[in-house]
Motif scaffolding. Sequence first.
Motif, PDB file in Angstrom:
ATOM      1  N   PRO A   1       0.793  -1.222   0.000  1.00  0.00           N
ATOM      2  CA  PRO A   1       0.000   0.000   0.000  1.00  0.00           C
ATOM      3  C   PRO A   1       0.836   1.290   0.000  1.00  0.00           C
ATOM      4  CG  PRO A   1      -0.194  -1.167   2.100  1.00  0.00           C
ATOM      5  CD  PRO A   1       0.571  -2.045   1.168  1.00  0.00           C
ATOM      6  N   ARG A   2       2.077   1.240   0.433  1.00  0.00           N
ATOM      7  CA  ARG A   2       2.929   2.443   0.441  1.00  0.00           C
ATOM      8  C   ARG A   2       4.141   2.243  -0.465  1.00  0.00           C
ATOM      9  NH1 ARG A   2       2.269   6.498   4.293  1.00  0.00           N
ATOM     10  NH2 ARG A   2       0.335   6.196   5.410  1.00  0.00           N
ATOM     11  N   PRO A   7       0.547   7.229  -3.530  1.00  0.00           N
ATOM     12  CA  PRO A   7       0.908   8.644  -3.423  1.00  0.00           C
ATOM     13  C   PRO A   7       1.879   8.948  -2.284  1.00  0.00           C
ATOM     14  CG  PRO A   7      -1.211   8.294  -2.410  1.00  0.00           C
ATOM     15  CD  PRO A   7      -0.786   6.964  -2.999  1.00  0.00           C
ATOM     16  N   TYR A   8       2.392   7.903  -1.634  1.00  0.00           N
ATOM     17  CA  TYR A   8       3.309   8.090  -0.517  1.00  0.00           C
ATOM     18  C   TYR A   8       4.751   8.075  -1.002  1.00  0.00           C
ATOM     19  CZ  TYR A   8      -1.048   7.101   1.766  1.00  0.00           C
ATOM     20  OH  TYR A   8      -2.366   7.142   2.130  1.00  0.00           O
ATOM     21  N   ASP A   9       5.652   8.474  -0.127  1.00  0.00           N
ATOM     22  CA  ASP A   9       7.054   8.630  -0.483  1.00  0.00           C
ATOM     23  C   ASP A   9       7.633   7.408  -1.193  1.00  0.00           C
ATOM     24  OD1 ASP A   9       9.405  10.379  -0.303  1.00  0.00           O
ATOM     25  OD2 ASP A   9      10.203   8.761   0.923  1.00  0.00           O
ATOM     26  N   GLY A  10       7.320   6.214  -0.711  1.00  0.00           N
ATOM     27  CA  GLY A  10       7.845   4.998  -1.328  1.00  0.00           C
ATOM     28  C   GLY A  10       7.368   4.777  -2.749  1.00  0.00           C
ATOM     29  N   LYS A 119       8.426  16.784  10.217  1.00  0.00           N
ATOM     30  CA  LYS A 119       8.178  16.089  11.477  1.00  0.00           C
ATOM     31  C   LYS A 119       7.732  14.641  11.281  1.00  0.00           C
ATOM     32  CE  LYS A 119       6.899  20.316  13.875  1.00  0.00           C
ATOM     33  NZ  LYS A 119       5.814  21.059  14.527  1.00  0.00           N
ATOM     34  N   ASP A 120       7.184  14.342  10.117  1.00  0.00           N
ATOM     35  CA  ASP A 120       6.609  13.024   9.855  1.00  0.00           C
ATOM     36  C   ASP A 120       7.003  12.555   8.442  1.00  0.00           C
ATOM     37  OD1 ASP A 120       4.984  10.747   9.847  1.00  0.00           O
ATOM     38  OD2 ASP A 120       3.133  11.873   9.491  1.00  0.00           O
ATOM     39  N   PRO A 121       8.292  12.261   8.222  1.00  0.00           N
ATOM     40  CA  PRO A 121       8.752  11.919   6.872  1.00  0.00           C
ATOM     41  C   PRO A 121       8.171  10.608   6.330  1.00  0.00           C
ATOM     42  CG  PRO A 121      10.501  11.563   8.472  1.00  0.00           C
ATOM     43  CD  PRO A 121       9.377  12.237   9.199  1.00  0.00           C
ATOM     44  N   HIS A 122       7.630   9.769   7.203  1.00  0.00           N
ATOM     45  CA  HIS A 122       7.051   8.501   6.748  1.00  0.00           C
ATOM     46  C   HIS A 122       5.547   8.601   6.530  1.00  0.00           C
ATOM     47  CE1 HIS A 122      10.900   6.608   7.269  1.00  0.00           C
ATOM     48  NE2 HIS A 122      10.964   7.117   8.489  1.00  0.00           N
TER      49      HIS A 122
END
Length: 149
Positions: A1-2, A7-10, A119-122
């Motif tokens: 899913p990531r 649309p997430y960093d991965g 603050k929340d890079p993940h």
Amino acid sequence: PRSKRSPYDGGLRTPIMIRWPGKVQPGERPELANSIDLAPTILKACGLEPTAAMQGIDLLDDTALAKRKSTHGACYLHNAVDIHKPSANLTHRWLINGNWKLIPPHKAATEPELYNLTKDPHERQNLAKRKQTKTKRLAKRLNKLLPTK
């Protein structure tokens, strides 16, 4: 899913590497870059001008990089439903502006997502409900840059 196609960093982050011994100093850069920057960068390196239609910037131009405060993009289905209507294949849109990343809802059942990337890079703590004004402002900006129709 990531991972890829999310649309997430991965799913979005792709390394862009430029190697030009004697011209480009090796190192990592914190500025925002996008794959649309590759063609203008290569053209400028060859002494040519990008066309007016090209939206990217020259990644070797420190001034242009410093001016960029945001980037945006979209995720599409791997197998196109309709090649003549890209919006039919759209799964997500996103906008990074400064430290903030917005992933607006694409389907009626989803909620907007807003992350503070410093603050929340993940991208685990969705702040959209707590930061509704910022969420709306960034959504308005993304809708201008990348409308869904």
